[in-house]
Design a protein around this motif. Structure first.
Motif, PDB file in Angstrom:
ATOM      1  N   GLY A 142       1.017  -1.013   0.109  1.00  0.00           N
ATOM      2  CA  GLY A 142       0.017   0.253  -0.056  1.00  0.00           C
ATOM      3  C   GLY A 142       0.659   1.223  -0.068  1.00  0.00           C
ATOM      4  N   VAL A 143       0.095   2.307  -0.564  1.00  0.00           N
ATOM      5  CA  VAL A 143       0.878   3.754  -0.357  1.00  0.00           C
ATOM      6  C   VAL A 143       0.698   4.256   1.124  1.00  0.00           C
ATOM      7  CG1 VAL A 143       0.987   5.894  -1.342  1.00  0.00           C
ATOM      8  CG2 VAL A 143       0.594   4.071  -2.998  1.00  0.00           C
ATOM      9  N   GLY A 199      -0.190   6.427   3.822  1.00  0.00           N
ATOM     10  CA  GLY A 199      -0.878   7.515   4.153  1.00  0.00           C
ATOM     11  C   GLY A 199      -2.335   7.712   3.466  1.00  0.00           C
ATOM     12  N   THR A 200      -2.537   6.532   2.684  1.00  0.00           N
ATOM     13  CA  THR A 200      -3.908   6.532   1.951  1.00  0.00           C
ATOM     14  C   THR A 200      -4.847   5.817   2.770  1.00  0.00           C
ATOM     15  OG1 THR A 200      -2.857   4.647   0.472  1.00  0.00           O
ATOM     16  CG2 THR A 200      -2.720   7.008  -0.387  1.00  0.00           C
ATOM     17  N   ARG A 201      -4.887   4.348   2.385  1.00  0.00           N
ATOM     18  CA  ARG A 201      -6.047   3.462   3.154  1.00  0.00           C
ATOM     19  C   ARG A 201      -5.117   2.745   4.008  1.00  0.00           C
ATOM     20  NH1 ARG A 201      -9.288   0.373  -0.880  1.00  0.00           N
ATOM     21  NH2 ARG A 201     -10.543   2.303  -0.918  1.00  0.00           N
ATOM     22  N   ASN A 202      -5.116   3.356   5.213  1.00  0.00           N
ATOM     23  CA  ASN A 202      -4.190   2.676   6.240  1.00  0.00           C
ATOM     24  C   ASN A 202      -5.125   1.863   7.170  1.00  0.00           C
ATOM     25  OD1 ASN A 202      -1.918   3.989   5.550  1.00  0.00           O
ATOM     26  ND2 ASN A 202      -2.601   5.696   6.993  1.00  0.00           N
ATOM     27  N   ASP A 213     -10.098   0.368   9.596  1.00  0.00           N
ATOM     28  CA  ASP A 213      -9.047   1.620   9.579  1.00  0.00           C
ATOM     29  C   ASP A 213      -8.228   1.270  10.928  1.00  0.00           C
ATOM     30  OD1 ASP A 213      -9.582   2.788   7.242  1.00  0.00           O
ATOM     31  OD2 ASP A 213     -11.279   3.789   7.921  1.00  0.00           O
TER      32      ASP A 213
END
Length: 399
Positions: A161-162, A164-167, A221
């Motif tokens: 995952g990138v 700071g996006t979908r944590n 989340d």
């Protein structure tokens, strides 16, 4: 569950006379150490790659039966053979456990999966109980400490995952910590044990369990809120049911009746939710909003889901006496024993289609090894014995 003595004998005999001999006979790599887990229906090796969490699970299993069933040297020898292979080849320079190796021990897949570490800690903790060898205990403790350091970012540099996006955070790690901390209690400070139990129970029962939907989510989340995404809507009834018997064990240890009742209630909810009312058995994956799933195997019936659910139901009945557990147990027991065990060649099939037909005739592979079936058989044997003893005491009291 009207005849718990015969039921207990069934699970015991399948463990000792079928499943354990199957793995003892077929899985040992006599040339290189460690175990083959890719076994076909008859137990013949069809691939020689070695997966760390399955290697560690088998070390744990043979150590456990040595410790809890009988001090048979042949069982300890199986465990020691796998442990030596793991110590020699299983870790990188920082003490993280690889995901897989080739037959000789050369690393194939980087240590992206923290569950390799979890099962290595379990393995060496149980082996330490069997041997008293300090290096086994030290390795278990060191690995557990490393798991705790990594738990906020389990995959580290291997995460896709990138940032700071979908944590999202996953259910699987706090779930396994509920069981792992009891496995290693003899090696850890009491304060760390207490802290880890509190963390695991709170995450499982408060963060991932959703009382309105009566399900346990596989991911939320980082702040615990619902994520309306493929990952956030995903449920795995078997995972939740396995976590509930872990939680019952913790509730028994803590003497917490409220926690015990909550775990028992959730067990019944998950059975209602996960049961396939058309074909029987428990679904592998479901979407909490009934949206289309991306897991093409969502409707398969898996070995581990069913045996873990049986454990949860048996423990639920043991601790509450609620007859709904016996009704579900009888239904699930009948389904499981008519579909998974292979009467001709031994052990259990792992994967059925929705209709209950065998999808893969193999007995092991990349994900299935010597763990869920024998651990489950042992747990059920002992839990059913405990139910029988409880029933006898009540009969004597009534007389």
């Amino acid at each position: 569950m009207n005849d718990v003595e015969n039921l207990a004998n069934l699970y015991r005999d399948n463990l000792l006379n079928d499943v354990i001999p199957f793995w003892q006979k077929n899985s040992i790599d006599q040339a290189n150490g460690g175990y083959f887990t890719c076994l076909d229906r008859q137990g013949k090796v069809y691939d020689t790659d070695k997966f760390i969490w399955l290697q560690a699970r088998q070390v744990w299993l043979f150590s456990m039966i040595y410790n809890k069933i009988g001090k048979q040297q042949e069982w300890l020898d199986v465990a020691l053979g796998g442990a030596e292979f793991l110590k020699k080849y299983g870790m990188d320079a920082e003490g993280n456990w690889y995901f897989s190796l080739n037959r000789e021990g050369t690393p194939l897949v980087q240590p992206y999966n923290i569950f390799s570490d979890c099962f290595a800690a379990m393995a060496f903790g149980q082996l330490y109980e069997a041997t008293g060898v300090d290096s086994h205990g030290n390795l278990a403790r060191k690995t557990f400490e490393n798991i705790l350091k990594r738990r906020q970012n389990p995959k580290g540099t291997y995460a896709k995952g990138v940032p700071g996006t979908r944590n999202l955070k996953d259910f699987a790690l706090p779930m396994i910590l509920c069981n792992l901390v009891l496995e290693l209690e003899h090696l850890l400070d009491a304060s760390l044990v207490s802290e880890t139990i509190q963390y695991g129970v709170n995450e499982v029962m408060e963060t991932f369990y959703r009382p309105d939907e009566k399900v346990i989510l596989e991911a939320v989340d980082v702040d615990g809120s619902f994520s309306d995404s493929f990952e956030g809507r995903l449920t795995n009834p078997g995972h939740g049911l396995e976590a509930m018997w872990f939680t019952m064990d913790l509730a028994e240890r803590l003497g917490d009746k409220n926690l015990m009742q909550k775990a028992a209630d959730i067990t019944l909810q998950l059975m209602e939710y996960g049961w396939d009312k058309t074909h029987g058995g428990i679904f592998y994956f479901l979407d909490v909003k009934q949206k289309p799933l991306q897991q093409l195997e969502w409707d398969q019936k898996l070995w581990w889901v069913h045996i873990e659910a049986l454990i949860a139901l048996a423990k639920g009945y043991l601790h509450t006496g609620d007859e709904r557990f016996t009704q579900w147990f009888d239904k699930l027991h009948a389904y499981t024993w008519s579909h998974f065990p292979d009467a001709e060649f031994g052990e259990w099939y792992g994967y059925l289609n929705r209709q209950g037909e065998v999808l893969l005739p193999s007995k092991g592979g990349k994900w299935k090894g010597c763990f869920h079936v024998p651990r489950g058989l042992f747990q059920l044997w002992k839990t059913l014995e405990a139910i029988g003893e409880k029933q006898q005491k009540l009969t004597v009291q009534h007389k």
